[in-house]
Design a protein around this motif. Structure first.
Motif, short mmCIF file in Angstrom:
data_model
loop_
_atom_site.label_atom_id
_atom_site.label_comp_id
_atom_site.label_asym_id
_atom_site.label_seq_id
_atom_site.Cartn_x
_atom_site.Cartn_y
_atom_site.Cartn_z
N GLN A 157 -24.65 60.65 -3.73
CA GLN A 157 -25.14 61.28 -2.51
C GLN A 157 -24.34 60.89 -1.27
OE1 GLN A 157 -26.69 58.95 -4.22
NE2 GLN A 157 -27.47 57.34 -2.85
N ALA A 158 -23.50 59.87 -1.39
CA ALA A 158 -22.74 59.38 -0.23
C ALA A 158 -21.28 59.79 -0.25
CB ALA A 158 -22.84 57.85 -0.17
N ARG A 159 -20.84 60.46 -1.29
CA ARG A 159 -19.41 60.70 -1.46
C ARG A 159 -18.83 61.68 -0.45
NH1 ARG A 159 -19.89 61.04 -8.08
NH2 ARG A 159 -20.52 58.83 -8.32
N ASP A 160 -19.57 62.69 -0.08
CA ASP A 160 -19.02 63.72 0.80
C ASP A 160 -18.58 63.16 2.16
OD1 ASP A 160 -19.29 65.64 -1.10
OD2 ASP A 160 -21.13 66.52 -0.28
N GLY A 161 -19.31 62.18 2.67
CA GLY A 161 -18.99 61.68 4.01
C GLY A 161 -18.24 60.37 4.04
N LEU A 162 -17.85 59.86 2.88
CA LEU A 162 -17.22 58.54 2.84
C LEU A 162 -15.87 58.51 3.53
CD1 LEU A 162 -17.47 55.63 1.73
CD2 LEU A 162 -16.24 56.42 -0.31
N VAL A 163 -15.05 59.54 3.27
CA VAL A 163 -13.71 59.64 3.86
C VAL A 163 -13.69 60.87 4.76
CG1 VAL A 163 -11.24 59.83 3.40
CG2 VAL A 163 -12.71 58.59 1.79
N PRO A 164 -13.61 60.70 6.07
CA PRO A 164 -13.62 61.83 6.99
C PRO A 164 -12.56 62.88 6.66
CG PRO A 164 -13.96 59.80 8.20
CD PRO A 164 -13.63 59.40 6.79
N GLU A 165 -12.84 64.10 7.02
CA GLU A 165 -11.97 65.24 6.68
C GLU A 165 -10.55 65.02 7.19
OE1 GLU A 165 -11.85 70.12 7.28
OE2 GLU A 165 -13.52 68.93 8.07
N GLY A 166 -9.60 65.24 6.29
CA GLY A 166 -8.20 65.16 6.63
C GLY A 166 -7.58 63.79 6.45
N TRP A 167 -8.39 62.76 6.36
CA TRP A 167 -7.85 61.40 6.24
C TRP A 167 -7.12 61.20 4.92
CZ3 TRP A 167 -11.44 57.00 8.45
CH2 TRP A 167 -11.65 57.24 9.82
N PHE A 168 -7.73 61.63 3.83
CA PHE A 168 -7.08 61.42 2.54
C PHE A 168 -5.73 62.11 2.48
CE2 PHE A 168 -5.97 62.86 -1.72
CZ PHE A 168 -5.94 61.65 -2.40
N GLU A 169 -5.67 63.34 2.93
CA GLU A 169 -4.43 64.11 2.88
C GLU A 169 -3.34 63.45 3.72
OE1 GLU A 169 -7.75 66.33 1.45
OE2 GLU A 169 -7.47 65.32 3.38
N GLN A 170 -3.70 62.95 4.90
CA GLN A 170 -2.74 62.27 5.76
C GLN A 170 -2.23 61.00 5.09
OE1 GLN A 170 -4.28 61.20 9.61
NE2 GLN A 170 -2.35 60.31 10.31
N TRP A 171 -3.15 60.24 4.51
CA TRP A 171 -2.77 59.00 3.83
C TRP A 171 -1.88 59.29 2.62
CZ3 TRP A 171 -4.27 57.95 -1.25
CH2 TRP A 171 -3.87 56.71 -1.74
N ALA A 172 -2.23 60.30 1.82
CA ALA A 172 -1.46 60.62 0.62
C ALA A 172 -0.05 61.06 0.99
CB ALA A 172 -2.17 61.72 -0.17
N GLN A 173 0.09 61.86 2.02
CA GLN A 173 1.41 62.32 2.45
C GLN A 173 2.28 61.14 2.88
OE1 GLN A 173 1.34 64.93 5.88
NE2 GLN A 173 3.39 65.70 5.49
N PHE A 174 1.71 60.22 3.64
CA PHE A 174 2.45 59.03 4.08
C PHE A 174 2.88 58.20 2.87
CE2 PHE A 174 2.91 54.63 5.14
CZ PHE A 174 3.41 54.58 6.43
N SER A 175 1.96 57.97 1.94
CA SER A 175 2.24 57.11 0.79
C SER A 175 3.34 57.68 -0.08
CB SER A 175 0.96 56.89 -0.03
OG SER A 175 -0.04 56.29 0.77
N LEU A 176 3.28 58.97 -0.36
CA LEU A 176 4.28 59.61 -1.21
C LEU A 176 5.65 59.66 -0.54
CD1 LEU A 176 2.11 62.50 -2.65
CD2 LEU A 176 3.11 60.61 -3.97
N ALA A 177 5.66 59.79 0.78
CA ALA A 177 6.93 59.88 1.50
C ALA A 177 7.74 58.59 1.41
CB ALA A 177 6.68 60.23 2.96
N GLU A 178 7.07 57.47 1.10
CA GLU A 178 7.79 56.21 1.00
C GLU A 178 8.61 56.09 -0.28
OE1 GLU A 178 5.59 52.88 3.65
OE2 GLU A 178 4.83 53.09 1.60
#
Length: 330
Positions: A202-223
Motif C-alpha cells: 500500500q506504500a509503494r506508489d508514493g515511496l519514490v516521487p515521480e521522475g526521481w527514479f528515471e533521473q537517477w537511472a539515467q545518471f547511473s547508466l551514463a557513468e
C-alpha cells in the motif's frame, strides 16, 4: 571546477583523480562546498564511500528535485568529498572488467575497498591540511568506512553509517546464490520494481516521487558507456563484495570488530530495509560499545535506499545534525 545555485547558495563542484595503491588504477573523487568556503576544519569535512552496486555519484549526488545529499551537506557548510572505489563510477575499471565476466574470479573485495577509501581520506587530509575528517558509508560502504574507522582512530572525528553490513544467519538479498563471476550486470531500469517491492504494497506508489527514479537511472547508466555499447541499460558491478558476504557475514566471521571503533558513531536505518534488517542493525549497534557515544536513528517508511526516497530529508538532517552537534557524555 563548476558551480550551481541552490536556495541562493552557490555550491562549487570540483573533481579529482588520485592514484590508488595499484599502478594504472586511478580513483575519482568528487567535492562540493559553498562558494567562499576556504577555511577548512576537520569537523566540517566529510569523506564518503558508496555501497556494493552503485557509485558515490549515483547514491549521493543525483540532484533529485534540484538537491542531492552532497548538495544538502554543502549548503550546511560542509566540505564534502565522495570517492568511487576502483571498478565503480568514474574510477578506473580493472582490466578484468573489460573482458567476459566468467574469465576471472570476483573483483574488488572489501580489502580493496578499504585501501581505496584510505587513499581518498589521505588525499583529503593532505589537500586540506587536516589530521582528521568525518566519514560516511552505506551498506558495503558502511563496512569499508567502519573498518577504516576501527583501524585509523586518529583520523576520524565522527562516523556515520546507513545500514551497515553485519552477521546474518539468513540469506542476504543482494547475493542471489550460485557461481560468482568477476562482475555482474545490473539491470538498472528493472531495479525499480525490486526497490519498491521491499516496501508494503500500500506504500509503494508514493515511496519514490515521480521522475526521481528515471533521473537517477539515467545518471547511473551514463557513468558506464561500456554498458551502452555491450549491455544496454545494464551496469557493471564487481562481485568481490558479494564473495565477502559469503566469506564473512554469512559465515559468522566479522570482517572487522565494531567494538574497535572509538569515534562517536551514528547508525541510520530504514524501517523497511530488507537488505540490512532491523535485527542485524541492532546487533551491530550493540557492538559499538567502545564508541565515545553512539546514536541510532530509525527512518520510518523508508528502505535500504532511504537517501533517494520521499523521507530522505529526515536521513539528511539526522546525518547533518550528528556531524554538527557538540556533545560530551557525562
Amino acid at each position: 571546477m563548476s558551480s550551481t545555485s541552490i536556495n541562493n547558495s552557490v555550491i562549487v563542484f570540483s573533481e579529482h583523480r588520485i592514484p590508488s595503491d595499484t599502478p594504472g588504477i586511478d580513483l575519482y573523487v568528487r567535492n562540493k562546498r559553498l562558494n567562499g568556503h576556504e577555511v577548512f576544519t576537520a569537523e566540517k569535512t566529510i569523506v564518503m564511500v558508496h555501497g556494493a552496486t552503485f557509485s558515490s555519484g549515483s547514491l549521493y549526488d543525483v540532484p533529485l528535485s534540484g538537491l542531492s545529499f552532497m548538495d544538502y551537506l554543502a549548503t550546511a557548510g560542509y566540505d564534502v568529498f565522495a570517492v568511487d572505489v576502483r571498478g565503480y563510477g568514474l574510477s578506473t575499471k580493472p582490466e578484468a572488467m573489460e573482458v567476459e565476466a566468467n574469465l576471472n574470479p570476483p573483483l574488488v573485495n572489501t580489502d580493496t575497498g578499504v585501501a581505496d577509501f584510505t587513499a581518498a581520506v589521505n588525499f583529503v587530509l593532505k589537500h586540506r591540511g587536516l589530521t582528521k575528517v568525518n566519514i560516511f558509508g552505506m551498506s558495503w560502504g558502511g563496512t569499508v568506512a567502519g573498518a577504516f574507522a576501527a583501524r585509523n582512530q586518529d583520523k576520524v572525528v565522527k562516523l556515520a553509517l546507513l545500514a551497515p553490513q553485519w552477521l546474518s544467519d539468513k540469506p542476504i538479498p543482494i547475493d542471489g546464490g550460485g557461481h560468482l563471476d568477476s562482475y555482474r550486470l545490473v539491470p538498472v531500469l528493472d531495479s525499480k520494481a525490486r526497490w519498491l517491492s521491499t516496501a508494503p504494497e500500500q506504500a509503494r506508489d508514493g515511496l519514490v516521487p515521480e521522475g526521481w527514479f528515471e533521473q537517477w537511472a539515467q545518471f547511473s547508466l551514463a557513468e558506464d558507456p561500456w554498458s551502452a555499447e555491450r549491455a544496454p541499460n545494464k551496469l557493471r558491478a564487481t562481485n568481490g563484495p558479494i564473495q565477502d558476504i559469503r566469506d564473512y557475514w554469512r559465515s559468522g566471521k566479522p570482517y572487522y570488530q565494531p567494538s574497535d571503533i572509538t569515534a562517536p558513531t551514528l547508525l541510520v536505518h530504514g524501517e523497511w530495509d530488507i537488505d540490512v534488517t532491523i535485527d542485524l542493525a541492532l546487533a551491530y549497534f550493540k557492538e559499538l560499545r567502545s564508541a565515545q557515544y553512539r546514536l541510532w536513528v530509525e527512518i520510518g517508511e523508508s528502505t535500504h535506499l532511504a537517501l533517494m526516497e520521499k523521507n530522505r530529508l529526515l536521513a539528511f538532517k539526522s546525518i547533518r545534525d550528528f556531524y554538527g552537534e557538540e556533545f560530551s557524555p557525562g
